[in-house]
Scaffold this active site. Structure first.
Site, short mmCIF file in Angstrom:
data_model
loop_
_atom_site.label_atom_id
_atom_site.label_comp_id
_atom_site.label_asym_id
_atom_site.label_seq_id
_atom_site.Cartn_x
_atom_site.Cartn_y
_atom_site.Cartn_z
N CYS A 180 0.79 -1.20 -0.11
CA CYS A 180 0.04 0.06 -0.25
C CYS A 180 0.86 1.15 -0.15
O CYS A 180 1.44 1.56 -0.92
CB CYS A 180 -0.97 -0.02 1.18
SG CYS A 180 -2.32 1.15 0.97
N HIS A 209 -3.61 -5.63 1.18
CA HIS A 209 -2.95 -6.10 2.42
C HIS A 209 -2.74 -7.58 2.77
O HIS A 209 -3.95 -7.91 3.70
CB HIS A 209 -3.41 -5.17 3.70
CG HIS A 209 -3.30 -3.74 3.34
ND1 HIS A 209 -2.25 -3.17 4.10
CD2 HIS A 209 -3.94 -2.71 3.06
CE1 HIS A 209 -2.41 -1.78 3.85
NE2 HIS A 209 -3.24 -1.60 3.34
N GLU A 265 -1.01 -9.25 4.93
CA GLU A 265 -1.09 -9.30 6.15
C GLU A 265 -2.14 -9.43 7.21
O GLU A 265 -2.22 -9.91 8.32
CB GLU A 265 0.06 -8.16 6.93
CG GLU A 265 -0.53 -7.06 6.96
CD GLU A 265 -0.51 -6.03 5.84
OE1 GLU A 265 -0.87 -4.91 5.98
OE2 GLU A 265 -0.39 -6.53 4.61
#
Length: 228
Positions: free
Chosen positions: A86, A203, A205
Site C-alpha cells: 500500500c 494488504h 498481512e
C-alpha cells in the site's frame, strides 16, 4: 528468516505486518525508524501501509527521501528482498526501486473492502506457494492505488512477466468491473527486474488466519520463508 519493518511518521500497519511475519516465520521482525541510516542484518525489509507524512505532496514522496531509504535502495540493488504494501508500494515507486506511480482512485473515493486477486507470476520469492493464475482474496484500504505508467513501461512489465498480482473476479476474469481503483491492466502488484522487490496495494498481512475471515494470503509469507 530475519526481517525488519520500517516505521515512518504516519505508518499505521507496521504492527499488523510484524504480527504476520512473527506468526508465520517464527521470529519477530525488528522495527526500524525512518530516521536511522543503516538497516540491521536481515533477509527482508518491509515498508508497511499507512499515510507516511500525512500523504503530503504525493503519497510516499517525503518518506522516499527519509535517511533509511538510501541504505534500502543500495541493498535492494544488491539483492535484498524488499516488500512494499500500500503506502509502501507508493514509497517504492517514489524512490525509484519500482517504475510508475500510484494515483488517486478512479472513483475519487477511499476503498476499504475485500477483493479478488489473480496470481499471474508464481516464479518469485513472494508467490512460489501459489499456482499460476490462482485466485485469492485480499483486503484493500487505499485512496491512491490507481497504478499508472507510460505505455513503454507497461509493455515491458507485461512482456517480462513482472505483473505479479491483478484485480479480478472470483473466477479469475479480469475486466473493468473487477478493477478496484482504475489501475492500468488491473495491476495490483509488480516487481523489479531482478525479482527481489515487490510492491502491491492490497494488504496480505490482514488475511492469513481464520479470524481474519480467511487465510488466502498465508502462502505469500510462506513463500518468503521458503525463499530465505
Amino acid at each position: 528468516m530475519k526481517s525488519a519493518v520500517v516505521v515512518f511518521p504516519g505508518s499505521n500497519r507496521e504492527r499488523d505486518m510484524v504480527a504476520a511475519l512473527a506468526k508465520i516465520h517464527g521470529t519477530k521482525p525488528q522495527l526500524v525508524w525512518h530516521g536511522d541510516t543503516t538497516l540491521p542484518d536481515v533477509d527482508l525489509v518491509v515498508l508497511p501501509g499507512g499515510f507516511s507524512y500525512g500523504d503530503y505532496l504525493r503519497c510516499g514522496a517525503i518518506a522516499a527521501r527519509s535517511p533509511i531509504m538510501a541504505d534500502i535502495v543500495a541493498k535492494a540493488q544488491k539483492g535484498l528482498h524488499v516488500l512494499g504494501v500500500c503506502n509502501g508500494f507508493q514509497i517504492l515507486t517514489e524512490c525509484g526501486l519500482l517504475p510508475g506511480a500510484l494515483m488517486r482512485n478512479a472513483s475519487l473515493r477511499f476503498h476499504c473492502k475485500l477483493v479478488h486477486l489473480r496470481v499471474d507470476n508464481t516464479d518469485t520469492p513472494f508467490t512460489r506457494r501459489y499456482q499460476k493464475h490462482e485466485v485469492i482474496r485480499c483486503p484493500v484500504a487505499h485512496g491512491d492505488g490507481n497504478y499508472f505508467a507510460d505505455p513503454e513501461t507497461i509493455a515491458r512489465l507485461e512482456g517480462e512477466g513482472r505483473v505479479v498480482f491483478r484485480y479480478c473476479d472470483a473466477m479469475g476474469t479480469v475486466s473493468p468491473e473487477t478493477n478496484a481503483n482504475g489501475s492500468i491492466n488491473n495491476i495490483a502488484g509488480i516487481m523489479n527486474e531482478r525479482g527481489n522487490v515487490l510492491g502491491l496495494m492490497p494488504h496480505p498481512e490482514n488475511f492469513i488466519e481464520p479470524l481474519h475471515g480467511g487465510s488466502d494470503c498465508r502462502p505469500f509469507f510462506e513463500s518468503l520463508l521458503a525463499a530465505a
